[in-house]
Design an enzyme around this catalytic site. Structure first.
Site, mmCIF file in Angstrom:
data_model
loop_
_atom_site.group_PDB
_atom_site.id
_atom_site.type_symbol
_atom_site.label_atom_id
_atom_site.label_comp_id
_atom_site.label_asym_id
_atom_site.label_seq_id
_atom_site.Cartn_x
_atom_site.Cartn_y
_atom_site.Cartn_z
ATOM 1 N N LYS A 147 0.919 -1.067 0.098
ATOM 2 C CA LYS A 147 -0.192 -0.123 0.110
ATOM 3 C C LYS A 147 0.931 1.090 0.048
ATOM 4 O O LYS A 147 2.141 1.095 0.138
ATOM 5 C CB LYS A 147 -0.926 -0.123 1.346
ATOM 6 C CG LYS A 147 -1.830 -1.095 1.121
ATOM 7 C CD LYS A 147 -2.778 -1.219 2.388
ATOM 8 C CE LYS A 147 -3.856 -2.185 2.260
ATOM 9 N NZ LYS A 147 -4.896 -2.270 3.267
ATOM 10 N N TYR A 154 -12.033 -1.973 -4.000
ATOM 11 C CA TYR A 154 -12.700 -2.363 -2.812
ATOM 12 C C TYR A 154 -14.377 -2.048 -2.521
ATOM 13 O O TYR A 154 -14.785 -2.007 -1.655
ATOM 14 C CB TYR A 154 -12.156 -1.314 -1.731
ATOM 15 C CG TYR A 154 -10.718 -1.532 -1.482
ATOM 16 C CD1 TYR A 154 -10.643 -2.586 -0.439
ATOM 17 C CD2 TYR A 154 -9.668 -0.641 -1.369
ATOM 18 C CE1 TYR A 154 -9.433 -2.874 0.103
ATOM 19 C CE2 TYR A 154 -8.403 -0.973 -1.036
ATOM 20 C CZ TYR A 154 -8.079 -2.032 -0.110
ATOM 21 O OH TYR A 154 -7.021 -2.299 0.363
ATOM 22 N N ASN A 213 -1.881 -0.119 6.758
ATOM 23 C CA ASN A 213 -1.422 -1.213 7.204
ATOM 24 C C ASN A 213 -0.479 -2.040 6.487
ATOM 25 O O ASN A 213 -0.315 -3.076 6.341
ATOM 26 C CB ASN A 213 -2.433 -2.190 8.181
ATOM 27 C CG ASN A 213 -3.520 -2.405 6.767
ATOM 28 O OD1 ASN A 213 -3.444 -2.169 5.687
ATOM 29 N ND2 ASN A 213 -4.738 -3.027 7.325
ATOM 30 N N HIS A 260 -1.576 -5.648 1.421
ATOM 31 C CA HIS A 260 -3.123 -6.238 1.358
ATOM 32 C C HIS A 260 -2.883 -7.603 0.887
ATOM 33 O O HIS A 260 -1.990 -8.015 0.059
ATOM 34 C CB HIS A 260 -3.906 -5.456 0.211
ATOM 35 C CG HIS A 260 -4.898 -6.104 -0.614
ATOM 36 N ND1 HIS A 260 -6.245 -6.331 0.269
ATOM 37 C CD2 HIS A 260 -5.192 -7.034 -1.658
ATOM 38 C CE1 HIS A 260 -7.153 -7.134 -0.605
ATOM 39 N NE2 HIS A 260 -6.300 -7.556 -1.660
ATOM 40 N N GLU A 275 -9.368 -10.214 -7.851
ATOM 41 C CA GLU A 275 -8.379 -9.031 -7.668
ATOM 42 C C GLU A 275 -7.273 -9.313 -8.610
ATOM 43 O O GLU A 275 -6.589 -8.334 -9.118
ATOM 44 C CB GLU A 275 -7.998 -9.135 -5.836
ATOM 45 C CG GLU A 275 -9.153 -8.900 -5.157
ATOM 46 C CD GLU A 275 -8.653 -8.786 -3.728
ATOM 47 O OE1 GLU A 275 -7.645 -9.402 -3.385
ATOM 48 O OE2 GLU A 275 -9.334 -8.678 -2.813
#
Ligand code: ATP
Ligand code: MG
Length: 139
Positions: free
Chosen positions: A9, A49, A112, A115, A126
């Site tokens: 990310k 998302y 975080n 992913h 995805e």
């Protein structure tokens, strides 16, 4: 043999830990079958998302995911969906196990670092969101 989608990310790229994350995959027997660096538009992040569109954090999450470049990878290996999730650690870094990527590097429940797809169906969606067949090398 299984495949999963991994994303480093924007916070992970910003922290200069692309190599560190990849090293954890490779040293745990996971192969990289495809990889690129891109910056998502808001619309692209919302599409990725879409399962979270009713969640209160959706707008903030999609803003964050467009805030800088990301590294998108297809990982390949036996049981790689679960293996990757284990290396990542819990969504909330405060609950993540010692030695996981999120325990070591995440600073926020949203920011975080990584992913990882959570099931075969989401992995297929995805991977197809970012890569075509010609861009993925069987390892
Ligand atoms: P990812 O899908 O990114 O691999 P995950 O499966 O562990 O993570 P999800 O529940 O799918 O977690 O949430 C997707 C992402 O949304 C999280 O990784 C995090 O960046 C963000 N997120 C999840 N829960 C919250 C929350 N309560 N507040 C803010 N952001 C959140
Ligand atoms: Mg998820």
């Amino acid at each position: 043999m299984e495949r999963t989608l991994s994303i480093i990310k924007p916070d992970g790229v910003q922290k200069n830990i692309i190599g560190e994350v990849i090293k954890r995959f490779e040293s745990n027997g996971i192969k990289i079958a495809a990889m690129k660096m891109i910056q998502l538009t808001k619309t692209q992040a919302q599409g990725f998302y879409a399962v979270h569109k009713e969640r209160p954090f959706f707008d903030s999450l999609t803003d964050f995911m467009t805030s800088g470049p990301i590294v998108v990878m297809v990982l390949e290996g036996d049981d790689v969906i679960a293996k990757n999730r284990k290396l990542m650690g819990a969504t909330n870094f405060k609950e993540a196990e010692e030695g996981t990527i999120r325990k070591d590097y995440a600073t926020d429940i949203e920011k975080n670092v990584v992913h990882g797809s959570d099931a075969p169906e989401t992995a297929a969606f995805e991977i197809g969101y970012f890569f075509n067949d010609l861009e993925i090398q069987a390892r």
